[in-house]
Write a protein that holds these residues in place. Sequence first.
Motif, short mmCIF file in Angstrom:
data_model
loop_
_atom_site.label_atom_id
_atom_site.label_comp_id
_atom_site.label_asym_id
_atom_site.label_seq_id
_atom_site.Cartn_x
_atom_site.Cartn_y
_atom_site.Cartn_z
N GLY A 124 77.73 29.55 43.85
CA GLY A 124 77.76 29.01 42.49
C GLY A 124 76.36 28.73 41.97
N GLY A 125 76.17 29.00 40.68
CA GLY A 125 74.89 28.72 40.04
C GLY A 125 73.91 29.87 40.17
N GLY A 126 72.67 29.60 39.82
CA GLY A 126 71.64 30.64 39.89
C GLY A 126 71.73 31.60 38.72
N GLU A 127 71.16 32.78 38.94
CA GLU A 127 71.11 33.77 37.86
C GLU A 127 71.72 35.08 38.31
N PRO A 128 72.31 35.82 37.39
CA PRO A 128 72.86 37.13 37.75
C PRO A 128 71.73 38.10 38.08
N THR A 129 71.97 38.95 39.05
CA THR A 129 70.95 39.92 39.46
C THR A 129 71.50 41.34 39.30
N GLY A 130 70.72 42.33 39.70
CA GLY A 130 71.19 43.71 39.72
C GLY A 130 71.59 44.21 38.35
N GLU A 131 72.61 45.07 38.34
CA GLU A 131 73.04 45.69 37.09
C GLU A 131 73.50 44.65 36.06
N LEU A 132 74.22 43.63 36.53
CA LEU A 132 74.71 42.60 35.61
C LEU A 132 73.53 41.88 34.94
N GLY A 133 72.53 41.52 35.74
CA GLY A 133 71.35 40.87 35.19
C GLY A 133 70.65 41.77 34.17
N ASP A 134 70.55 43.05 34.49
CA ASP A 134 69.90 44.00 33.57
C ASP A 134 70.68 44.13 32.27
N LEU A 135 72.01 44.22 32.37
CA LEU A 135 72.83 44.38 31.16
C LEU A 135 72.76 43.13 30.28
N ILE A 136 72.66 41.97 30.91
CA ILE A 136 72.52 40.73 30.14
C ILE A 136 71.18 40.73 29.39
N LYS A 137 70.14 41.19 30.07
CA LYS A 137 68.82 41.28 29.43
C LYS A 137 68.88 42.24 28.24
N THR A 138 69.52 43.38 28.44
CA THR A 138 69.60 44.38 27.37
C THR A 138 70.38 43.84 26.16
N ALA A 139 71.50 43.18 26.44
CA ALA A 139 72.38 42.78 25.34
C ALA A 139 71.88 41.53 24.62
N PHE A 140 71.25 40.60 25.35
CA PHE A 140 70.95 39.29 24.74
C PHE A 140 69.46 38.95 24.75
N GLY A 141 68.65 39.75 25.41
CA GLY A 141 67.22 39.49 25.44
C GLY A 141 66.74 38.80 26.70
N GLY A 142 67.67 38.15 27.40
CA GLY A 142 67.31 37.45 28.63
C GLY A 142 68.41 36.48 29.02
N PHE A 143 68.30 35.92 30.21
CA PHE A 143 69.35 35.02 30.71
C PHE A 143 69.40 33.72 29.90
N VAL A 144 68.24 33.19 29.55
CA VAL A 144 68.21 31.95 28.76
C VAL A 144 68.86 32.17 27.41
N GLU A 145 68.53 33.30 26.78
CA GLU A 145 69.11 33.62 25.46
C GLU A 145 70.62 33.82 25.59
N PHE A 146 71.03 34.47 26.66
CA PHE A 146 72.47 34.65 26.89
C PHE A 146 73.19 33.30 26.99
N LYS A 147 72.61 32.39 27.80
CA LYS A 147 73.25 31.07 27.98
C LYS A 147 73.34 30.32 26.66
N THR A 148 72.31 30.42 25.85
CA THR A 148 72.31 29.75 24.54
C THR A 148 73.43 30.30 23.66
#
Length: 213
Positions: free
Chosen positions: A95-119
């Motif tokens: 539990g917790g932490g940040e998504p890695t691998g393909e999921l992490g990359d797709l989140i970056k592509t779609a939202f700009g980054g993990f922080v932006e996604f969470k917001t």
Amino acid sequence: MPLTLPNLPYALNALEPHIDAKTMEIHSQKHHKAYVDNANKAIDGTPFANWTAEELITKLAELPEDKRGPVRNNAGGHVNHSMFWTVMAPHNAGGGGEPTGELGDLIKTAFGGFVEFKTAFAAAGVGRFGSGWAWLCWNKDAKKLEICSTANQDNPLMGKAIAGCAGVPLLGCDVWEHAYYLNYQNRRADYLAAWWNVVNWGQVAKNLAAAKG
Ligand SMILES: [Fe+2]
């Protein structure tokens, strides 16, 4: 076969201090159980009694009109909560932490980054008036991740005409007061902020792999 209440994959107190044991107990053993029982009541003795909960909510239009409301609410509640328990985990189980691998990359592509996604995800949850869910979905046509929210126990699998959004849900967060009120009272934003500490990104990655097929 009737729909059944799944066992939690961890102890009731495993998500503390972010989600307290009493909330988990009432939420999983009372609220979720009521959705299962009421869904079974609605489908018992009908030709669709053997459908899975996912089939029921994706094929609502095929049900008799008097069954659609009860199935939408209760099979919807069953599908939503069954996913909710699995996309959370205690820290020692991923539990917790940040998504890695393909999921992490797709989140970056779609939202700009993990922080932006969470917001953006938290805004969907806080902005949902009344009761409902915030979702991270896989859009099969556009081949990208999207955030949306639904009212009550609607699920993106019900389709845009019913749920207001569509896609394959990978991660869902329950923003009904019953999910947080004992610990957070009216502070939904605080619950959403704490919730990231228990998100099981390994399971979300598995959901993505299944959604992509
Ligand atoms: Fe709930």
